[in-house]
Design a protein around this motif. Structure first.
Motif, PDB file in Angstrom:
ATOM      1  N   ALA A   1      18.108  38.116  35.989  1.00 50.35           N
ATOM      2  CA  ALA A   1      17.930  38.934  37.195  1.00 50.35           C
ATOM      3  C   ALA A   1      18.635  38.283  38.382  1.00 50.35           C
ATOM      4  O   ALA A   1      19.282  38.954  39.192  1.00 50.35           O
ATOM      5  CB  ALA A   1      16.445  39.129  37.486  1.00 50.35           C
ATOM      6  N   ASP A   2      18.541  36.948  38.469  1.00 50.78           N
ATOM      7  CA  ASP A   2      19.201  36.252  39.574  1.00 50.78           C
ATOM      8  C   ASP A   2      20.720  36.298  39.439  1.00 50.78           C
ATOM      9  O   ASP A   2      21.436  36.380  40.429  1.00 50.78           O
ATOM     10  CB  ASP A   2      18.718  34.794  39.658  1.00 50.78           C
ATOM     11  N   LEU A   3      21.187  36.253  38.178  1.00 52.30           N
ATOM     12  CA  LEU A   3      22.629  36.367  37.954  1.00 52.30           C
ATOM     13  C   LEU A   3      23.116  37.727  38.464  1.00 52.30           C
ATOM     14  O   LEU A   3      24.116  37.815  39.176  1.00 52.30           O
ATOM     15  CB  LEU A   3      22.940  36.201  36.461  1.00 52.30           C
ATOM     16  N   ASP A   4      22.372  38.775  38.130  1.00 53.87           N
ATOM     17  CA  ASP A   4      22.737  40.117  38.622  1.00 53.87           C
ATOM     18  C   ASP A   4      22.763  40.143  40.147  1.00 53.87           C
ATOM     19  O   ASP A   4      23.646  40.734  40.753  1.00 53.87           O
ATOM     20  CB  ASP A   4      21.733  41.164  38.123  1.00 53.87           C
ATOM     21  N   ARG A   5      21.780  39.499  40.747  1.00 51.73           N
ATOM     22  CA  ARG A   5      21.688  39.501  42.207  1.00 51.73           C
ATOM     23  C   ARG A   5      22.890  38.781  42.828  1.00 51.73           C
ATOM     24  O   ARG A   5      23.495  39.253  43.790  1.00 51.73           O
ATOM     25  CB  ARG A   5      20.374  38.816  42.607  1.00 51.73           C
ATOM     26  N   VAL A   6      23.256  37.629  42.248  1.00 53.50           N
ATOM     27  CA  VAL A   6      24.395  36.868  42.774  1.00 53.50           C
ATOM     28  C   VAL A   6      25.682  37.691  42.638  1.00 53.50           C
ATOM     29  O   VAL A   6      26.511  37.733  43.545  1.00 53.50           O
ATOM     30  CB  VAL A   6      24.519  35.499  42.056  1.00 53.50           C
ATOM     31  N   LEU A   7      25.821  38.386  41.495  1.00 47.44           N
ATOM     32  CA  LEU A   7      27.044  39.176  41.284  1.00 47.44           C
ATOM     33  C   LEU A   7      27.073  40.403  42.195  1.00 47.44           C
ATOM     34  O   LEU A   7      28.140  40.897  42.552  1.00 47.44           O
ATOM     35  CB  LEU A   7      27.169  39.576  39.812  1.00 47.44           C
ATOM     36  N   GLU A   8      25.893  40.846  42.588  1.00 46.53           N
ATOM     37  CA  GLU A   8      25.828  41.939  43.567  1.00 46.53           C
ATOM     38  C   GLU A   8      26.213  41.432  44.971  1.00 46.53           C
ATOM     39  O   GLU A   8      26.900  42.111  45.725  1.00 46.53           O
ATOM     40  CB  GLU A   8      24.402  42.468  43.594  1.00 46.53           C
ATOM     41  N   LEU A   9      25.738  40.210  45.279  1.00 41.03           N
ATOM     42  CA  LEU A   9      26.097  39.612  46.576  1.00 41.03           C
ATOM     43  C   LEU A   9      27.600  39.351  46.669  1.00 41.03           C
ATOM     44  O   LEU A   9      28.199  39.490  47.726  1.00 41.03           O
ATOM     45  CB  LEU A   9      25.370  38.277  46.764  1.00 41.03           C
ATOM     46  N   PHE A  10      28.166  38.924  45.542  1.00 46.62           N
ATOM     47  CA  PHE A  10      29.592  38.585  45.513  1.00 46.62           C
ATOM     48  C   PHE A  10      30.303  39.386  44.419  1.00 46.62           C
ATOM     49  O   PHE A  10      30.571  38.850  43.330  1.00 46.62           O
ATOM     50  CB  PHE A  10      29.785  37.086  45.240  1.00 46.62           C
ATOM     51  N   PRO A  11      30.641  40.636  44.687  1.00 49.25           N
ATOM     52  CA  PRO A  11      31.305  41.467  43.671  1.00 49.25           C
ATOM     53  C   PRO A  11      32.597  40.824  43.149  1.00 49.25           C
ATOM     54  O   PRO A  11      32.968  41.016  41.996  1.00 49.25           O
ATOM     55  CB  PRO A  11      31.627  42.763  44.418  1.00 49.25           C
ATOM     56  N   ARG A  12      33.242  40.016  43.975  1.00 45.92           N
ATOM     57  CA  ARG A  12      34.466  39.325  43.563  1.00 45.92           C
ATOM     58  C   ARG A  12      34.216  38.429  42.349  1.00 45.92           C
ATOM     59  O   ARG A  12      35.065  38.277  41.475  1.00 45.92           O
ATOM     60  CB  ARG A  12      34.961  38.494  44.747  1.00 45.92           C
TER      61      ARG A  12
ATOM     62  N   LYS B   1      31.932  38.998  40.107  1.00 48.72           N
ATOM     63  CA  LYS B   1      31.663  39.876  38.976  1.00 48.72           C
ATOM     64  C   LYS B   1      32.978  40.274  38.290  1.00 48.72           C
ATOM     65  O   LYS B   1      33.095  40.246  37.072  1.00 48.72           O
ATOM     66  CB  LYS B   1      30.940  41.123  39.481  1.00 48.72           C
ATOM     67  N   GLU B   2      33.980  40.577  39.143  1.00 49.11           N
ATOM     68  CA  GLU B   2      35.291  40.942  38.590  1.00 49.11           C
ATOM     69  C   GLU B   2      35.916  39.790  37.823  1.00 49.11           C
ATOM     70  O   GLU B   2      36.754  39.988  36.968  1.00 49.11           O
ATOM     71  CB  GLU B   2      36.273  41.288  39.734  1.00 49.11           C
ATOM     72  N   ARG B   3      35.554  38.565  38.192  1.00 49.93           N
ATOM     73  CA  ARG B   3      36.208  37.390  37.626  1.00 49.93           C
ATOM     74  C   ARG B   3      35.275  36.565  36.740  1.00 49.93           C
ATOM     75  O   ARG B   3      35.502  35.365  36.555  1.00 49.93           O
ATOM     76  CB  ARG B   3      36.735  36.521  38.769  1.00 49.93           C
ATOM     77  N   ILE B   4      34.289  37.213  36.188  1.00 49.95           N
ATOM     78  CA  ILE B   4      33.213  36.496  35.491  1.00 49.95           C
ATOM     79  C   ILE B   4      33.709  35.604  34.349  1.00 49.95           C
ATOM     80  O   ILE B   4      33.136  34.567  34.071  1.00 49.95           O
ATOM     81  CB  ILE B   4      32.137  37.527  35.009  1.00 49.95           C
ATOM     82  N   SER B   5      34.815  35.993  33.699  1.00 49.42           N
ATOM     83  CA  SER B   5      35.316  35.193  32.567  1.00 49.42           C
ATOM     84  C   SER B   5      36.486  34.300  32.943  1.00 49.42           C
ATOM     85  O   SER B   5      37.044  33.611  32.089  1.00 49.42           O
ATOM     86  CB  SER B   5      35.769  36.116  31.433  1.00 49.42           C
ATOM     87  N   GLN B   6      36.852  34.327  34.227  1.00 50.59           N
ATOM     88  CA  GLN B   6      38.000  33.524  34.673  1.00 50.59           C
ATOM     89  C   GLN B   6      37.596  32.056  34.809  1.00 50.59           C
ATOM     90  O   GLN B   6      36.465  31.747  35.202  1.00 50.59           O
ATOM     91  CB  GLN B   6      38.484  34.079  36.018  1.00 50.59           C
ATOM     92  N   LYS B   7      38.545  31.167  34.490  1.00 52.30           N
ATOM     93  CA  LYS B   7      38.290  29.740  34.704  1.00 52.30           C
ATOM     94  C   LYS B   7      38.189  29.500  36.215  1.00 52.30           C
ATOM     95  O   LYS B   7      39.065  29.906  36.986  1.00 52.30           O
ATOM     96  CB  LYS B   7      39.439  28.902  34.154  1.00 52.30           C
ATOM     97  N   ALA B   8      37.128  28.813  36.617  1.00 49.22           N
ATOM     98  CA  ALA B   8      36.836  28.673  38.044  1.00 49.22           C
ATOM     99  C   ALA B   8      37.968  28.000  38.809  1.00 49.22           C
ATOM    100  O   ALA B   8      38.259  28.348  39.953  1.00 49.22           O
ATOM    101  CB  ALA B   8      35.532  27.909  38.223  1.00 49.22           C
ATOM    102  N   GLY B   9      38.645  27.042  38.162  1.00 53.38           N
ATOM    103  CA  GLY B   9      39.703  26.295  38.832  1.00 53.38           C
ATOM    104  C   GLY B   9      40.916  27.137  39.189  1.00 53.38           C
ATOM    105  O   GLY B   9      41.741  26.723  39.997  1.00 53.38           O
ATOM    106  N   THR B  10      41.029  28.322  38.575  1.00 53.80           N
ATOM    107  CA  THR B  10      42.187  29.177  38.872  1.00 53.80           C
ATOM    108  C   THR B  10      41.866  30.185  39.978  1.00 53.80           C
ATOM    109  O   THR B  10      42.712  30.987  40.347  1.00 53.80           O
ATOM    110  CB  THR B  10      42.641  29.958  37.620  1.00 53.80           C
ATOM    111  N   MET B  11      40.692  30.136  40.516  1.00 52.71           N
ATOM    112  CA  MET B  11      40.348  31.088  41.577  1.00 52.71           C
ATOM    113  C   MET B  11      40.812  30.573  42.938  1.00 52.71           C
ATOM    114  O   MET B  11      41.053  29.384  43.126  1.00 52.71           O
ATOM    115  CB  MET B  11      38.847  31.314  41.606  1.00 52.71           C
ATOM    116  N   SER B  12      40.903  31.486  43.896  1.00 53.32           N
ATOM    117  CA  SER B  12      41.319  31.104  45.244  1.00 53.32           C
ATOM    118  C   SER B  12      40.218  30.271  45.906  1.00 53.32           C
ATOM    119  O   SER B  12      39.077  30.255  45.438  1.00 53.32           O
ATOM    120  CB  SER B  12      41.576  32.355  46.079  1.00 53.32           C
ATOM    121  N   GLY B  13      40.593  29.627  47.000  1.00 53.00           N
ATOM    122  CA  GLY B  13      39.626  28.795  47.720  1.00 53.00           C
ATOM    123  C   GLY B  13      38.386  29.578  48.130  1.00 53.00           C
ATOM    124  O   GLY B  13      37.255  29.111  47.984  1.00 53.00           O
ATOM    125  N   GLY B  14      38.615  30.783  48.640  1.00 56.75           N
ATOM    126  CA  GLY B  14      37.489  31.601  49.085  1.00 56.75           C
ATOM    127  C   GLY B  14      36.588  32.002  47.926  1.00 56.75           C
ATOM    128  O   GLY B  14      35.357  31.993  48.044  1.00 56.75           O
TER     129      GLY B  14
END
Ligand code: ATP
Length: 234
Positions: free
Chosen positions: A112-123, A125-138
């Motif tokens: 439930a908390d995971l859903d809430r976090v992904l709702e807070l940050f839709p970005r 959610k779109e990148r849920i399977s992306q390696k974190a190190g390849t994401m932008s600073g923001g």
């Protein structure tokens, strides 16, 4: 909820925090602002158990936290999203978020908390399977905040959430911090961007060379000529 009294912290011979006292009430956003080297991060890191103070007290929900190691402070209900983010770059967004819940075993609630976090940050959610190190600073900043929330803290500590972000992302992060507060999590935020922090803060402390220079309702500090001149660019 949190009461810090007469805190003194040194790094060897360097006194970084020299008698800071502050309070956080449940449901508030408390902002710590001040220029470089004022002792903001040191105060936060002492509260989260990463540094042991020379003297003074830190009491959270009635429990003394001085001398309590960081992982136990997390167990007591405080999580920190650190300056510089420190996400795990080789792990996916999903794995990073799961790690934020490592002390919990209430599976349904974690989902439930995971859903809430992904709702807070839709970005995220779109990148849920992306390696974190390849994401932008923001995006990494969002992940760091999201991961801290996965610990379901009573008190969320944020160190410089605006650092390195474009203005539009600063607004997004700060709006989200307000939503986090509105959803019931108390927040303490350290910021060099005093304007952004005072706009969302309920109460604020201005630190200068390891001491509290001024404190008050954030909206009053926004109109305080001394604060405006020294920290809000006149
Ligand atoms: P900034 O906004 O620049 O991060 P700050 O208000 O968070 O500043 P701190 O990082 O708490 O300030 O630093 C307070 C003082 O302690 C500074 O003078 C800094 O140089 C010193 N300091 C911080 N960390 C260390 C360390 N690991 N070893 C020695 N001195 C340190």
């Amino acid at each position: 909820m949190l009461v810090v009294e007469d805190l003194h912290v040194s790094y060897g011979a360097i006194a970084a925090v020299k008698g800071i006292s502050l309070k956080v009430k449940p449901g508030e956003i408390v902002a710590l602002v001040g220029s470089n080297g004022a002792g903001k991060s040191t105060t936060l890191r002492t509260i989260s158990g990463l540094i042991r103070p020379k003297s003074g007290s830190v009491v959270f929900e009635g429990k003394n936290l001085v001398g309590v190691p960081g992982h136990k402070v997390v167990g007591a209900g405080i999580t920190q999203s650190p300056e510089g983010r420190r996400i795990f770059p080789k792990m996916t967004v999903h794995e990073n978020l799961e790690l934020g819940a490592f002390l919990r075993n209430d599976k349904a609630e974690i989902e439930a908390d995971l859903d809430r976090v992904l709702e807070l940050f839709p970005r995220l959610k779109e990148r849920i399977s992306q390696k974190a190190g390849t994401m932008s600073g923001g995006e990494q900043q969002m992940l760091a905040v999201g991961r801290a929330l996965m610990g379901r803290p009573h008190l969320l500590l944020l160190d410089e959430p605006s650092m390195g972000l474009a203005p539009v992302l600063v607004d997004l992060i700060f709006d989200t911090i307000r939503t986090i507060r509105d959803q019931g999590t108390t927040v303490m935020v350290v910021e060099q961007n005093a304007l952004a922090a005072l706009r969302i803060g309920d109460y604020a402390y201005v630190l200068e060379t390891g001491q509290v220079k001024t404190e008050g309702l954030a909206r009053d500090l926004l109109n305080d000529p001394e604060v405006i001149n020294a920290y809000l660019g006149g």
